[in-house]
Design a protein around this motif. Structure first.
Motif, mmCIF file in Angstrom:
data_model
loop_
_atom_site.group_PDB
_atom_site.id
_atom_site.type_symbol
_atom_site.label_atom_id
_atom_site.label_comp_id
_atom_site.label_asym_id
_atom_site.label_seq_id
_atom_site.Cartn_x
_atom_site.Cartn_y
_atom_site.Cartn_z
ATOM 1 N N VAL A 71 0.845 -1.202 0.000
ATOM 2 C CA VAL A 71 0.000 0.000 0.000
ATOM 3 C C VAL A 71 0.875 1.244 0.000
ATOM 4 O O VAL A 71 1.772 1.376 0.833
ATOM 5 N N SER A 72 0.625 2.168 -0.922
ATOM 6 C CA SER A 72 1.312 3.464 -0.944
ATOM 7 C C SER A 72 0.287 4.551 -0.656
ATOM 8 O O SER A 72 -0.796 4.540 -1.243
ATOM 9 N N GLY A 73 0.611 5.475 0.223
ATOM 10 C CA GLY A 73 -0.329 6.531 0.608
ATOM 11 C C GLY A 73 -1.140 6.108 1.825
ATOM 12 O O GLY A 73 -0.747 5.158 2.497
ATOM 13 N N PRO A 74 -2.266 6.779 2.123
ATOM 14 C CA PRO A 74 -2.871 7.848 1.338
ATOM 15 C C PRO A 74 -2.056 9.149 1.337
ATOM 16 O O PRO A 74 -1.409 9.492 2.308
ATOM 17 N N LEU A 75 -2.157 9.799 0.205
ATOM 18 C CA LEU A 75 -1.428 11.039 -0.047
ATOM 19 C C LEU A 75 -2.483 12.057 -0.503
ATOM 20 O O LEU A 75 -3.411 11.688 -1.229
ATOM 21 N N ALA A 76 -2.324 13.319 -0.081
ATOM 22 C CA ALA A 76 -3.291 14.338 -0.500
ATOM 23 C C ALA A 76 -3.298 14.450 -2.027
ATOM 24 O O ALA A 76 -2.239 14.389 -2.659
ATOM 25 N N GLN A 77 -4.492 14.605 -2.601
ATOM 26 C CA GLN A 77 -4.605 14.695 -4.064
ATOM 27 C C GLN A 77 -3.718 15.804 -4.643
ATOM 28 O O GLN A 77 -3.085 15.631 -5.689
ATOM 29 N N GLY A 78 -3.666 16.957 -3.948
ATOM 30 C CA GLY A 78 -2.864 18.074 -4.435
ATOM 31 C C GLY A 78 -1.392 17.680 -4.564
ATOM 32 O O GLY A 78 -0.745 17.950 -5.581
ATOM 33 N N ALA A 79 -0.867 17.017 -3.534
ATOM 34 C CA ALA A 79 0.542 16.607 -3.543
ATOM 35 C C ALA A 79 0.781 15.569 -4.640
ATOM 36 O O ALA A 79 1.800 15.605 -5.342
ATOM 37 N N PHE A 80 -0.158 14.657 -4.806
ATOM 38 C CA PHE A 80 -0.022 13.615 -5.827
ATOM 39 C C PHE A 80 0.024 14.249 -7.226
ATOM 40 O O PHE A 80 0.918 13.949 -8.028
ATOM 41 N N LEU A 81 -0.908 15.163 -7.514
ATOM 42 C CA LEU A 81 -0.955 15.768 -8.847
ATOM 43 C C LEU A 81 0.268 16.645 -9.101
ATOM 44 O O LEU A 81 0.763 16.721 -10.229
#
Ligand code: SAH
Length: 350
Positions: free
Chosen positions: A284-294
């Motif tokens: 499992v990787s993340g969860p990561l904020a969508q903003g940081a991912f994009l």
């Protein structure tokens, strides 16, 4: 009036059979084949706007992420490109366009969509005429797979439990004296051990949410990634709190007001999702904020390039970029989680 019809049916059922669980109400309001929300509202944008409908950049970056991860998997041909709940197909449209020049990717790709709504299937078929459709995850094929699910898990029906003194009771939907729908609590308490450890310390009045199908859904996904990755993006939570909401015409409304006419969602319990995936042997990787991912995938550079090429649309592009990435918009509340079959490097962006 279709909404009044579904509401009448729900009231009749409760009058005859007693109160229903929130999960039963959600399943009927969203998926009833004649009066459910997804069967009757193919123009989802009228009630809520998802990330791929906000800006083409979302689908483009996810498409390029898929192409990169396909390369990491050793460019398997064929491979399954699976999308769960593609909605109007906006994500897939932009992902396919962004990857047309990647040698071999489209030739190797076999699109599979898991979608229950016939009206939405018709829109999705226009975007990917060769896609195979599935009603459930269990009919997806096993093999090299990249799976995308954006705002899919938030429409899974949930059960809600409310802390009432020393006990938890289930939140149910019953009828008031005037025969209108109203929330209540189950007369018999729930066995405290049925809830995960993190719910135990909750204060009176606290709400805990469980999506009963989440575990089997995650296990069905896990069994198909041979090898592969699943990228899941959604409103993130940890199960605590009442996150059930109804959206109609871009405004929140009473969950019980217009069943079948409003979209119903609840935050996804990423802690439970990750736990189920790990239990089934996935990384499992993340969860990561969508903003940081994009941003890690290059959305800033993509927005600049798009604005340079289309100066007349610079404002719209900047608004889309802000909505997808800013903390006070979708950037922090939405999270990305990636499940990978064993032995792969960390996925791009994490
Ligand atoms: N992913 C899209 C749409 C999100 S709306 C986007 O980001 O724009 C949710 C989608 O999931 C719809 O297409 C809906 O019909 C589908 N859906 C919801 N629950 C489902 C289920 N249990 N099985 C299959 N499809 C489902």
């Amino acid at each position: 009036m279709t909404d009044a019809e579904l509401k009448r049916r729900l009231i009749r059922r409760i009058a005859l059979g007693g109160p229903m669980r929130v999960s039963e109400f959600m399943a009927l309001a969203l998926h009833d084949p004649t009066h459910g929300y997804y069967a009757t509202h193919p123009g989802l944008g009228a009630d809520f706007i998802t990330a791929p409908e906000t800006s083409q950049m979302f689908g483009e970056l996810i498409g390029l992420w898929c192409a990169h991860e396909w390369d990491v998997l050793g460019r398997p041909a064929p491979f399954h490109l699976v999308e769960l709940g593609p909605g109007t197909g906006a994500l897939m449209r932009d992902a396919l366009r962004a990857t047309t020049k990647i040698a071999g990717f489209h030739q190797a790709m076999r699109p599979h969509f898991v979608e229950t709504s016939p009206a939405l299937r018709a829109l999705q078929r226009e975007i990917a005429p060769h896609a195979e459709f599935h009603d459930v995850l269990e009919t997806l094929l096993i093999g090299p797979t990249l799976l995308i699910a954006n705002e899919f898990f938030d429409c899974l029906p949930i059960r809600q439990f409310v802390r009432d003194g020393a006990f938890w009771r289930e939140r149910e939907i019953g009828l008031d004296a005037a025969h209108a729908l109203r929330f209540g609590l189950s007369p018999t308490p729930i066995d405290n051990a049925a809830l995960p450890g993190r719910a135990r310390a909750a204060q009176p009045g606290a709400v805990f949410e469980i999506a009963p199908t989440l575990k089997t859904d995650v296990e069905a996904i896990v069994a198909r990634l041979k090898p592969g990755r699943a990228l899941i993006i959604d409103y993130g939570g940890d199960g605590l709190g009442d996150t059930l909401q109804a959206l109609r015409a871009h405004a929140k409304e009473d969950v019980l007001a217009h069943p079948g006419e409003a979209d119903l969602t609840a935050h996804v319990d990423f802690a439970a999702l990750a736990e189920h995936a790990r239990g089934a042997g996935l990384h499992v990787s993340g969860p990561l904020a969508q903003g940081a991912f994009l941003k890690a995938l290059g959305i800033d550079q993509r927005a600049e390039a798009l604005a340079r090429a289309n100066p007349d649309q610079a404002d719209k592009i900047a608004r889309g970029h802000a909505r997808l990435t800013h903390h006070d918009q979708m950037g922090a509340l939405f999270k990305a989680l990636c499940l990978s079959s064993p032995g792969l490097p960390e996925p791009a962006g994490f």
